[in-house]
Write a protein that holds these residues in place. Structure first.
Motif, mmCIF file in Angstrom:
data_model
loop_
_atom_site.group_PDB
_atom_site.id
_atom_site.type_symbol
_atom_site.label_atom_id
_atom_site.label_comp_id
_atom_site.label_asym_id
_atom_site.label_seq_id
_atom_site.Cartn_x
_atom_site.Cartn_y
_atom_site.Cartn_z
ATOM 1 N N SER A 14 0.047 -11.043 -7.942
ATOM 2 C CA SER A 14 0.953 -11.886 -7.163
ATOM 3 C C SER A 14 1.756 -11.009 -6.197
ATOM 4 O O SER A 14 1.691 -9.778 -6.262
ATOM 5 C CB SER A 14 1.916 -12.615 -8.099
ATOM 6 N N ASP A 15 2.526 -11.634 -5.334
ATOM 7 C CA ASP A 15 3.386 -10.875 -4.423
ATOM 8 C C ASP A 15 4.357 -9.985 -5.198
ATOM 9 O O ASP A 15 4.614 -8.845 -4.820
ATOM 10 C CB ASP A 15 4.168 -11.822 -3.497
ATOM 11 N N GLU A 16 4.901 -10.512 -6.291
ATOM 12 C CA GLU A 16 5.833 -9.726 -7.113
ATOM 13 C C GLU A 16 5.137 -8.512 -7.728
ATOM 14 O O GLU A 16 5.695 -7.412 -7.758
ATOM 15 C CB GLU A 16 6.433 -10.601 -8.219
ATOM 16 N N VAL A 17 3.925 -8.705 -8.219
ATOM 17 C CA VAL A 17 3.188 -7.588 -8.823
ATOM 18 C C VAL A 17 2.858 -6.546 -7.750
ATOM 19 O O VAL A 17 2.989 -5.339 -7.982
ATOM 20 C CB VAL A 17 1.919 -8.084 -9.550
ATOM 21 N N TRP A 18 2.442 -6.984 -6.563
ATOM 22 C CA TRP A 18 2.167 -6.037 -5.474
ATOM 23 C C TRP A 18 3.426 -5.249 -5.123
ATOM 24 O O TRP A 18 3.356 -4.045 -4.850
ATOM 25 C CB TRP A 18 1.639 -6.765 -4.239
ATOM 26 N N VAL A 68 4.738 -2.424 -14.600
ATOM 27 C CA VAL A 68 5.781 -1.773 -15.398
ATOM 28 C C VAL A 68 6.832 -1.032 -14.578
ATOM 29 O O VAL A 68 7.885 -0.692 -15.101
ATOM 30 C CB VAL A 68 5.190 -0.819 -16.466
ATOM 31 N N PHE A 69 6.569 -0.776 -13.323
ATOM 32 C CA PHE A 69 7.523 -0.045 -12.490
ATOM 33 C C PHE A 69 8.265 -1.023 -11.590
ATOM 34 O O PHE A 69 7.700 -2.024 -11.157
ATOM 35 C CB PHE A 69 6.798 1.005 -11.643
ATOM 36 N N PRO A 70 9.524 -0.736 -11.285
ATOM 37 C CA PRO A 70 10.257 -1.622 -10.377
ATOM 38 C C PRO A 70 9.758 -1.444 -8.946
ATOM 39 O O PRO A 70 9.138 -0.431 -8.624
ATOM 40 C CB PRO A 70 11.709 -1.141 -10.512
ATOM 41 N N PRO A 71 10.036 -2.407 -8.074
ATOM 42 C CA PRO A 71 9.687 -2.211 -6.662
ATOM 43 C C PRO A 71 10.375 -0.943 -6.138
ATOM 44 O O PRO A 71 11.466 -0.592 -6.611
ATOM 45 C CB PRO A 71 10.248 -3.462 -5.982
ATOM 46 N N PRO A 72 9.743 -0.248 -5.201
ATOM 47 C CA PRO A 72 10.351 0.994 -4.702
ATOM 48 C C PRO A 72 11.635 0.715 -3.933
ATOM 49 O O PRO A 72 11.798 -0.345 -3.333
ATOM 50 C CB PRO A 72 9.271 1.568 -3.776
ATOM 51 N N ARG A 73 12.543 1.693 -3.966
ATOM 52 C CA ARG A 73 13.810 1.551 -3.227
ATOM 53 C C ARG A 73 13.570 1.580 -1.727
ATOM 54 O O ARG A 73 14.273 0.937 -0.971
ATOM 55 C CB ARG A 73 14.763 2.668 -3.629
ATOM 56 N N ASP A 74 12.613 2.385 -1.301
ATOM 57 C CA ASP A 74 12.230 2.391 0.113
ATOM 58 C C ASP A 74 10.715 2.508 0.196
ATOM 59 O O ASP A 74 10.056 2.757 -0.794
ATOM 60 C CB ASP A 74 12.946 3.518 0.897
ATOM 61 N N ARG A 75 10.199 2.323 1.382
ATOM 62 C CA ARG A 75 8.745 2.270 1.561
ATOM 63 C C ARG A 75 8.216 3.473 2.326
ATOM 64 O O ARG A 75 7.170 3.387 2.949
ATOM 65 C CB ARG A 75 8.377 0.976 2.276
ATOM 66 N N SER A 76 8.924 4.594 2.268
ATOM 67 C CA SER A 76 8.517 5.752 3.058
ATOM 68 C C SER A 76 7.543 6.675 2.328
ATOM 69 O O SER A 76 6.883 7.497 2.959
ATOM 70 C CB SER A 76 9.748 6.553 3.492
ATOM 71 N N SER A 77 7.412 6.543 1.020
ATOM 72 C CA SER A 77 6.530 7.416 0.242
ATOM 73 C C SER A 77 5.064 7.239 0.674
ATOM 74 O O SER A 77 4.620 6.139 0.997
ATOM 75 C CB SER A 77 6.700 7.090 -1.242
ATOM 76 N N TRP A 78 4.332 8.336 0.629
ATOM 77 C CA TRP A 78 2.911 8.316 0.996
ATOM 78 C C TRP A 78 2.148 7.306 0.140
ATOM 79 O O TRP A 78 1.383 6.491 0.648
ATOM 80 C CB TRP A 78 2.332 9.727 0.843
ATOM 81 N N MET A 79 2.362 7.350 -1.174
ATOM 82 C CA MET A 79 1.624 6.459 -2.068
ATOM 83 C C MET A 79 2.050 5.008 -1.857
ATOM 84 O O MET A 79 1.206 4.109 -1.890
ATOM 85 C CB MET A 79 1.818 6.861 -3.536
ATOM 86 N N THR A 80 3.328 4.769 -1.620
ATOM 87 C CA THR A 80 3.779 3.405 -1.344
ATOM 88 C C THR A 80 3.079 2.860 -0.111
ATOM 89 O O THR A 80 2.562 1.737 -0.113
ATOM 90 C CB THR A 80 5.312 3.362 -1.151
ATOM 91 N N ARG A 81 3.033 3.660 0.942
ATOM 92 C CA ARG A 81 2.366 3.222 2.167
ATOM 93 C C ARG A 81 0.865 3.031 1.932
ATOM 94 O O ARG A 81 0.239 2.159 2.543
ATOM 95 C CB ARG A 81 2.650 4.204 3.300
ATOM 96 N N GLY A 82 0.283 3.823 1.038
ATOM 97 C CA GLY A 82 -1.128 3.641 0.691
ATOM 98 C C GLY A 82 -1.370 2.310 0.005
ATOM 99 O O GLY A 82 -2.328 1.594 0.325
#
Length: 164
Positions: A14-18, A68-82
């Motif tokens: 879902s959007d929340e899981v993503w 199991v992990f919370p949404p990231p605080r920001d979206r600048s991380s390489w893996m987050t952007r991946g």
């Protein structure tokens, strides 16, 4: 239905899981899945049918990891952007993507699948070389694919970052 759409549905993404999966801890910890899968399947040598327990735990980790992990605080991380790029990739019909990028993503997906097949062959035959070599090919191809997902994310969102 494509394999990607089928697996997204199977995982109940879902959007929340993503949003949670975009946490870099989620992305990086997913790198444990192939080694854990290999180890749990290889453990049949020592555990017999008891190997179903580590296999079940590994499959549970596959499903739980993006949750199991919370949404990231920001979206600048390489893996987050991946991970966010993967979302764009899955919805590529709505985004104009360069044909060379699409072709490269398809080629890396095939290479990763071939690595997974070699790993499976090694696990069936209990051959450490094919297991480890296949796992290495699959994981390296997946990491290069994540790199392309970052490029895709940055192009679509207009983000300009040094990703080297």
């Amino acid at each position: 239905m494509t394999f990607a759409a089928w697996s997204e549905r199977l995982m109940s993404m879902s959007d929340e899981v993503w949003a949670r999966h975009a946490n870099p801890w989620s992305g990086w910890s997913r790198l444990t899945i192939l080694p854990l899968l290999a180890l749990s399947l290889w453990s049949r040598v020592w555990l017999g049918w008891g190997a179903l327990l580590p296999l079940a735990l590994t499959l549970a980790w596959v499903w739980l990891n993006p949750r199991v992990f919370p949404p990231p605080r920001d979206r600048s991380s390489w893996m987050t952007r991946g991970v966010l790029g993967e979302r764009i990739w899955l919805d590529r019909a709505a985004h104009p993507l360069p044909p060379r990028l699409v072709a490269a993503c398809h080629a890396l997906t095939v290479l990763s699948a071939l690595g997974a097949l070699a790993m499976a062959w090694g696990l069936i035959r209990l051959d450490a070389f094919w297991t480890v070599a296949g796992m290495a090919v699959a994981m390296l191809a997946k990491l290069v694919l994540v790199r392309l997902m970052v490029v895709m994310h940055d192009r679509i969102t207009g983000v300009r970052r040094n990703t080297s």
